[in-house]
Motif scaffolding. Structure first.
Motif, PDB file in Angstrom:
ATOM      1  N   ALA A   5       0.848  -1.176  -0.103  1.00  0.00           N
ATOM      2  CA  ALA A   5      -0.164   0.024   0.012  1.00  0.00           C
ATOM      3  C   ALA A   5       0.925   1.410  -0.152  1.00  0.00           C
ATOM      4  O   ALA A   5       1.974   1.395   0.531  1.00  0.00           O
ATOM      5  N   ASN A   6       0.514   2.306  -0.849  1.00  0.00           N
ATOM      6  CA  ASN A   6       0.948   3.616  -0.942  1.00  0.00           C
ATOM      7  C   ASN A   6       0.009   4.662  -0.536  1.00  0.00           C
ATOM      8  O   ASN A   6      -0.447   5.019  -1.712  1.00  0.00           O
ATOM      9  N   GLN A   7      -0.056   5.193   0.546  1.00  0.00           N
ATOM     10  CA  GLN A   7      -1.107   5.888   0.782  1.00  0.00           C
ATOM     11  C   GLN A   7      -0.618   7.463   1.553  1.00  0.00           C
ATOM     12  O   GLN A   7      -0.590   7.507   2.642  1.00  0.00           O
ATOM     13  N   PRO A   8      -0.412   8.331   0.442  1.00  0.00           N
ATOM     14  CA  PRO A   8      -0.040   9.640   1.106  1.00  0.00           C
ATOM     15  C   PRO A   8      -1.136  10.346   1.936  1.00  0.00           C
ATOM     16  O   PRO A   8      -2.364   9.858   1.264  1.00  0.00           O
ATOM     17  N   ALA A   9      -0.904  11.082   2.852  1.00  0.00           N
ATOM     18  CA  ALA A   9      -1.835  11.575   3.848  1.00  0.00           C
ATOM     19  C   ALA A   9      -2.963  12.668   2.747  1.00  0.00           C
ATOM     20  O   ALA A   9      -2.400  13.228   1.729  1.00  0.00           O
ATOM     21  N   GLN A  10      -4.312  12.561   3.056  1.00  0.00           N
ATOM     22  CA  GLN A  10      -4.987  13.128   2.222  1.00  0.00           C
ATOM     23  C   GLN A  10      -6.063  14.239   3.302  1.00  0.00           C
ATOM     24  O   GLN A  10      -6.038  13.763   4.400  1.00  0.00           O
ATOM     25  N   PHE A  11      -6.887  15.049   2.906  1.00  0.00           N
ATOM     26  CA  PHE A  11      -7.560  15.875   3.715  1.00  0.00           C
ATOM     27  C   PHE A  11      -8.824  15.297   4.096  1.00  0.00           C
ATOM     28  O   PHE A  11      -9.545  15.833   4.859  1.00  0.00           O
ATOM     29  N   TYR A  12      -9.149  14.211   3.438  1.00  0.00           N
ATOM     30  CA  TYR A  12     -10.645  13.672   3.770  1.00  0.00           C
ATOM     31  C   TYR A  12     -10.344  12.252   4.518  1.00  0.00           C
ATOM     32  O   TYR A  12      -9.340  11.589   4.185  1.00  0.00           O
ATOM     33  N   ALA A  13     -11.203  11.583   5.047  1.00  0.00           N
ATOM     34  CA  ALA A  13     -11.289  10.422   5.622  1.00  0.00           C
ATOM     35  C   ALA A  13     -11.529   9.273   4.725  1.00  0.00           C
ATOM     36  O   ALA A  13     -12.117   9.228   3.619  1.00  0.00           O
ATOM     37  N   GLY A  14     -11.103   8.031   5.377  1.00  0.00           N
ATOM     38  CA  GLY A  14     -11.236   6.868   4.465  1.00  0.00           C
ATOM     39  C   GLY A  14      -9.888   5.992   4.730  1.00  0.00           C
ATOM     40  O   GLY A  14      -9.017   6.295   5.467  1.00  0.00           O
ATOM     41  N   GLY A  15     -10.069   4.677   4.018  1.00  0.00           N
ATOM     42  CA  GLY A  15      -9.027   3.827   4.096  1.00  0.00           C
ATOM     43  C   GLY A  15      -9.573   2.507   4.579  1.00  0.00           C
ATOM     44  O   GLY A  15      -8.777   1.352   4.246  1.00  0.00           O
ATOM     45  N   GLY A  16     -10.529   2.404   5.154  1.00  0.00           N
ATOM     46  CA  GLY A  16     -11.157   1.152   5.851  1.00  0.00           C
ATOM     47  C   GLY A  16     -11.334  -0.017   4.667  1.00  0.00           C
ATOM     48  O   GLY A  16     -10.990  -1.089   4.877  1.00  0.00           O
ATOM     49  N   SER A  17     -11.933   0.537   3.627  1.00  0.00           N
ATOM     50  CA  SER A  17     -11.947  -0.658   2.498  1.00  0.00           C
ATOM     51  C   SER A  17     -10.909  -0.913   1.682  1.00  0.00           C
ATOM     52  O   SER A  17     -10.945  -1.930   1.447  1.00  0.00           O
ATOM     53  N   ILE A  18     -10.012  -0.096   1.658  1.00  0.00           N
ATOM     54  CA  ILE A  18      -8.548  -0.617   1.202  1.00  0.00           C
ATOM     55  C   ILE A  18      -7.904  -1.458   2.191  1.00  0.00           C
ATOM     56  O   ILE A  18      -7.523  -2.584   1.551  1.00  0.00           O
ATOM     57  N   GLU A  19      -8.016  -1.554   3.344  1.00  0.00           N
ATOM     58  CA  GLU A  19      -7.545  -2.421   4.258  1.00  0.00           C
ATOM     59  C   GLU A  19      -8.273  -3.611   4.104  1.00  0.00           C
ATOM     60  O   GLU A  19      -7.777  -4.754   4.137  1.00  0.00           O
ATOM     61  N   ALA A  20      -9.731  -3.521   4.105  1.00  0.00           N
ATOM     62  CA  ALA A  20     -10.542  -4.696   3.926  1.00  0.00           C
ATOM     63  C   ALA A  20     -10.109  -5.638   2.727  1.00  0.00           C
ATOM     64  O   ALA A  20     -10.167  -6.884   2.719  1.00  0.00           O
ATOM     65  N   LEU A  21      -9.697  -4.858   1.569  1.00  0.00           N
ATOM     66  CA  LEU A  21      -9.423  -5.687   0.289  1.00  0.00           C
ATOM     67  C   LEU A  21      -8.099  -6.157   0.545  1.00  0.00           C
ATOM     68  O   LEU A  21      -7.733  -7.207   0.259  1.00  0.00           O
ATOM     69  N   ARG A  22      -7.096  -5.322   1.058  1.00  0.00           N
ATOM     70  CA  ARG A  22      -5.635  -5.850   1.156  1.00  0.00           C
ATOM     71  C   ARG A  22      -5.435  -6.903   2.462  1.00  0.00           C
ATOM     72  O   ARG A  22      -4.504  -7.585   2.277  1.00  0.00           O
ATOM     73  N   GLY A  23      -6.166  -6.994   3.314  1.00  0.00           N
ATOM     74  CA  GLY A  23      -6.193  -7.694   4.760  1.00  0.00           C
ATOM     75  C   GLY A  23      -5.750  -6.704   5.655  1.00  0.00           C
ATOM     76  O   GLY A  23      -5.156  -5.684   5.648  1.00  0.00           O
ATOM     77  N   ALA A  24      -6.125  -7.186   6.971  1.00  0.00           N
ATOM     78  CA  ALA A  24      -5.932  -6.584   7.970  1.00  0.00           C
ATOM     79  C   ALA A  24      -4.329  -5.996   8.333  1.00  0.00           C
ATOM     80  O   ALA A  24      -3.511  -7.018   8.077  1.00  0.00           O
ATOM     81  N   GLY A  25      -4.165  -4.976   8.556  1.00  0.00           N
ATOM     82  CA  GLY A  25      -2.825  -4.473   9.051  1.00  0.00           C
ATOM     83  C   GLY A  25      -2.083  -4.020   7.654  1.00  0.00           C
ATOM     84  O   GLY A  25      -0.984  -3.825   7.820  1.00  0.00           O
ATOM     85  N   LYS A  26      -2.503  -4.329   6.625  1.00  0.00           N
ATOM     86  CA  LYS A  26      -1.798  -3.784   5.567  1.00  0.00           C
ATOM     87  C   LYS A  26      -2.003  -2.785   4.690  1.00  0.00           C
ATOM     88  O   LYS A  26      -1.509  -2.465   3.595  1.00  0.00           O
ATOM     89  N   ALA A  27      -2.823  -1.816   5.392  1.00  0.00           N
ATOM     90  CA  ALA A  27      -3.075  -0.383   4.859  1.00  0.00           C
ATOM     91  C   ALA A  27      -3.466   0.471   5.943  1.00  0.00           C
ATOM     92  O   ALA A  27      -3.859   0.014   7.212  1.00  0.00           O
ATOM     93  N   ARG A  28      -3.265   1.628   5.706  1.00  0.00           N
ATOM     94  CA  ARG A  28      -3.566   2.695   6.793  1.00  0.00           C
ATOM     95  C   ARG A  28      -5.211   3.084   6.778  1.00  0.00           C
ATOM     96  O   ARG A  28      -5.813   2.898   5.487  1.00  0.00           O
ATOM     97  N   THR A  29      -5.627   3.042   7.777  1.00  0.00           N
ATOM     98  CA  THR A  29      -7.226   3.464   8.034  1.00  0.00           C
ATOM     99  C   THR A  29      -7.469   4.869   8.328  1.00  0.00           C
ATOM    100  O   THR A  29      -8.695   5.309   8.407  1.00  0.00           O
ATOM    101  N   ASP A  30      -6.595   5.549   8.907  1.00  0.00           N
ATOM    102  CA  ASP A  30      -6.791   6.932   9.506  1.00  0.00           C
ATOM    103  C   ASP A  30      -6.154   7.901   8.281  1.00  0.00           C
ATOM    104  O   ASP A  30      -4.931   8.234   8.143  1.00  0.00           O
TER     105      ASP A  30
END
Length: 332
Positions: A5-30
């Protein structure tokens, strides 16, 4: 090459669906709502933020520039040099995004010093159970002064209400030409293809961005509002850009000929035969094997890969369902 995962900080919320796709602990959720997959593009005004780093510590951008024909093929390199000319993201809208649009190539070249504008497309892969909302194109022709007044007053109600509200579900695709105002609703999860820039004209900046300057990228609204498509988009026009592209075929063209000069995307399954191309793969379901001239690659749900043109033609075995993202169509 497998990509984390390559998740540069953004101004809006999200990330849970990316983690759900990639697997627990493999993506930022904040506030990690965007995963820039195989990116050779930086965030606006940044030196390296947004770029993909390979296992050897090298930026993918620099690897491609160093060997463009190997990565991109002779025809593409002749047209675009060492630029893949496409940016792929996983985008998980944890909240509604602001009303915004993107400049065309001509506008970006004239006013922003960029070769590329930012036409984009959305492949819908997740929504709330009853569908997700996106807002696309003005319902009526609007005057320049009307849009300028809404932006000056930050009249969110007027801006959002003037757009067409469209319900989308997994399997739908939306082609978003440069200039078309839009907003993605909360709970919509997409694979997004874009031209390789981070140029956004944010009409609705209040409560999203830190300052008005972020909305016009420092160029002034008197300049950037000229890139906004203020024409009416009725149902007939919307049908040309919003469509359902579900298919059980081994290879399904998701975006059609209108997008091909900007980027291409395929849904691939077991049994697919793939031509040689630089490509970015996002595995959505199941598992399988990509068999190339240089060896076999095991792919599982949530994996993302970048393949160079030099990997040659490939075949897909197994129960895999994936999105294959490709550069613009180029021929010698």
């Amino acid at each position: 090459m497998w990509l984390p995962a390559n998740q540069p900080a953004q101004f809006y919320a999200g990330g849970g669906s990316i983690e759900a796709l990639r697997g627990a602990g493999k993506a930022r959720t904040d506030h990690g709502p965007e995963d820039w997959v195989g990116s050779t593009t930086t965030r606006y005004g940044m030196a390296t933020d947004g770029l993909t780093k390979l296992d050897n510590g090298q930026w993918l951008r620099d690897a491609v520039r160093g060997h463009p024909e190997n990565w991109l093929g002779k025809a593409h390199a002749a047209r675009f040099g060492g630029d893949p000319a496409v940016l792929v993201k996983l985008l998980d809208a944890g909240q509604r995004l602001p009303v915004h649009c993107h400049p065309s190539d001509a506008f970006a070249q004239k006013h922003m010093g960029s070769h590329f504008g930012k036409t984009e497309a959305w492949i819908i892969v997740g929504t709330p159970a009853d569908g997700g909302n996106v807002h696309i194109g003005f319902q009526e022709d609007l005057s320049e002064s009307t849009v300028a007044d809404w932006v000056a007053e930050q009249d969110t109600t007027a801006m959002l209400g003037a757009l067409n509200a469209v319900t989308v579900k997994p399997g739908d695709t939306v082609f978003v030409p440069a200039g078309l105002p839009h907003a993605i609703g909360a709970g919509v999860f997409i694979v997004e293809l874009q031209q390789p820039t981070d140029l956004s004209v944010t009409l609705e900046w209040k409560d999203f961005l830190d300052s008005e300057a972020g909305g016009h990228l420092g160029f002034g609204y008197d300049v950037v509002l000229d890139c906004v498509d203020r024409s009416a988009w009725d149902n007939d026009r919307l049908k040309q850009i919003v469509r359902h592209a579900e298919s059980e075929s081994p290879v399904t063209d998701l975006l059609g000929p209108d997008a091909a000069s900007f980027f291409r995307a395929q849904r691939i399954r077991g049994g697919a035969s793939l031509d040689a191309s630089f490509s970015i793969l996002v595995a959505l379901e199941g598992s399988g094997t990509i068999r190339t001239e240089n060896g076999d690659v095991a792919v599982n749900k949530g994996d993302t890969y970048v393949f160079p043109h030099a990997a040659g033609p490939a075949t897909v075995d197994g129960e895999l369902v994936a999105i294959r993202c490709l550069p613009p169509e180029v021929t010698l």
